[in-house]
Design a protein around this motif. Structure first.
Motif, short mmCIF file in Angstrom:
data_model
loop_
_atom_site.label_atom_id
_atom_site.label_comp_id
_atom_site.label_asym_id
_atom_site.label_seq_id
_atom_site.Cartn_x
_atom_site.Cartn_y
_atom_site.Cartn_z
N LEU A 196 9.44 -41.76 -14.83
CA LEU A 196 10.25 -42.95 -15.11
C LEU A 196 11.71 -42.72 -14.76
O LEU A 196 12.36 -43.58 -14.14
CB LEU A 196 10.11 -43.33 -16.58
N CYS A 197 12.23 -41.55 -15.12
CA CYS A 197 13.63 -41.24 -14.81
C CYS A 197 13.86 -41.19 -13.31
O CYS A 197 14.88 -41.69 -12.80
CB CYS A 197 14.02 -39.91 -15.46
N ALA A 198 12.92 -40.58 -12.58
CA ALA A 198 13.05 -40.53 -11.12
C ALA A 198 13.06 -41.93 -10.53
O ALA A 198 13.86 -42.24 -9.63
CB ALA A 198 11.91 -39.70 -10.53
N ALA A 199 12.18 -42.80 -11.04
CA ALA A 199 12.12 -44.17 -10.54
C ALA A 199 13.41 -44.93 -10.83
O ALA A 199 13.89 -45.72 -10.01
CB ALA A 199 10.93 -44.91 -11.16
N LEU A 200 14.01 -44.66 -11.99
CA LEU A 200 15.23 -45.37 -12.37
C LEU A 200 16.43 -44.91 -11.55
O LEU A 200 17.20 -45.74 -11.04
CB LEU A 200 15.51 -45.17 -13.87
N ILE A 201 16.61 -43.60 -11.40
CA ILE A 201 17.84 -43.15 -10.74
C ILE A 201 17.78 -43.33 -9.22
O ILE A 201 18.82 -43.44 -8.56
CB ILE A 201 18.19 -41.69 -11.10
N TRP A 202 16.55 -43.39 -8.67
CA TRP A 202 16.43 -43.53 -7.21
C TRP A 202 15.86 -44.90 -6.81
O TRP A 202 15.48 -45.08 -5.65
CB TRP A 202 15.54 -42.43 -6.65
N ARG A 203 15.83 -45.85 -7.72
CA ARG A 203 15.18 -47.12 -7.43
C ARG A 203 15.87 -47.85 -6.29
O ARG A 203 15.21 -48.62 -5.55
CB ARG A 203 15.14 -48.01 -8.69
N ARG A 204 17.17 -47.69 -6.09
CA ARG A 204 17.90 -48.38 -5.04
C ARG A 204 18.24 -47.48 -3.86
O ARG A 204 18.81 -47.93 -2.87
CB ARG A 204 19.19 -48.96 -5.60
N THR A 205 17.88 -46.20 -3.95
CA THR A 205 18.32 -45.24 -2.94
C THR A 205 17.47 -45.35 -1.69
O THR A 205 16.24 -45.37 -1.75
CB THR A 205 18.25 -43.81 -3.50
N ARG A 206 18.15 -45.40 -0.56
CA ARG A 206 17.48 -45.41 0.73
C ARG A 206 17.94 -44.20 1.54
O ARG A 206 19.11 -43.83 1.49
CB ARG A 206 17.79 -46.69 1.51
N ILE A 207 17.01 -43.59 2.25
CA ILE A 207 17.34 -42.52 3.18
C ILE A 207 17.52 -43.13 4.56
O ILE A 207 16.63 -43.80 5.07
CB ILE A 207 16.24 -41.45 3.22
#
Length: 288
Positions: A196-207
């Motif tokens: 859940l934490c991974a999904a929250l902190i990287w939910r908007r991150t694009r490579i």
């Protein structure tokens, strides 16, 4: 990167310049989309050079090694991995900066191996001299292979990040993930919370990555999931060659896909470790 030569030849060792130019000439005859697809596959394979070589060594030694040979198979794998690492550095196919990431992965992985073998999560059934307790030293290089891939793919694809979370968050999540690899044997498993934490902190991150000329992008969570999937495939190769075995594999079978979650969390930890050497960079203005 804006203005960079096609194919980013500056990301390869200088002595490969001639081969790079010949490859560019051959690709120029193909449709641009096909050429880019082929370049993408080559770059992925090039980034996974160390890991691919280690898997090849696992397969070949499984097929040819004899129990009565004076050198144990595991010890040969350790020496071969050391030789391979030295060769990559000597030929400038890997930088000393990337070697530091690999060493960090090796140390973190060996520490986890020592604990996991003691609690019976998996075992190394063959004898060897180069080992610590029940852990042959080649095992650390399997984690180093992940570190090598993460560091090399950052360079080869010139990875940039849009909406990257603060690095302190990534490091904190990586530390929590590493602790959970140990603590879940004694305390409630925190993996659902970590997912859940991974999904929250990287939910908007694009490579943002550059295959050849035009920047492309992918959600970071998708990239992490795909990488974890291919590590799961590599793990099946490892267990099929008897390099290590789970308690349920008295007769070999495919590793449960439930292990995919563990490998996804390893990628979370990997992002944290690589960020210590390759801090996330934003795209150039033209790429944005």
């Amino acid at each position: 990167m804006t203005g960079a030569p096609l194919g980013h030849p500056q990301h390869y060792a200088g002595w490969l310049g001639g081969a790079h130019a010949r490859a560019r000439s051959a690709l120029a005859r193909l449709h641009p989309w096909l050429a880019e697809f082929l370049i993408f596959g080559f770059k992925q394979a090039w980034a996974a050079l160390f890991g691919g070589a280690m898997l090849a060594l696992l397969i070949v030694t499984k097929l040819v090694w004899q129990a009565d040979w004076p050198l144990a198979r595991y010890d040969f794998l350790t020496l071969a991995a050391l030789g391979l690492q030295a060769l990559l550095l000597a030929t400038r196919l890997e930088s000393w900066r990337e070697a530091r990431v690999i060493l960090l992965f090796h140390l973190v992985g060996t520490g986890m191996e020592l604990f996991k073998t003691q609690v019976g999560s998996w075992s190394y059934p063959e004898p060897s001299l180069l080992r610590i307790g029940g852990v042959p030293l080649f095992s650390g290089f399997m984690y180093a292979a992940v570190g090598s891939y993460m560091a090399r793919v950052t360079r080869i694809f010139d990875l940039r990040y849009v909406h990257a979370p603060p690095n302190a968050w990534v490091l904190a999540l990586g530390l929590a993930t590493y602790v959970n690899f140990f603590s879940h044997h004694y305390l409630p498993d925190a993996r659902p919370l970590l997912f859940l934490c991974a999904a929250l902190i990287w939910r908007r991150t694009r490579i943002v990555f550059t295959v050849d000329a035009a920047p492309r992008w992918m959600p970071l969570l998708l990239a992490a999931a795909l990488t974890a999937f291919f590590i799961w495939i590599a793990e099946n190769v490892g267990t099929a060659t008897g390099a290590w075995l789970y308690p349920t594999q008295r007769v070999w079978h495919v590793v449960s896909f439930g292990k995919f979650g563990a490998w996804f969390l390893l990628i979370v930890l990997s992002f944290a470790l690589v960020s210590l050497v390759h801090p996330p960079r934003p795209p150039d203005a033209a790429e944005r």
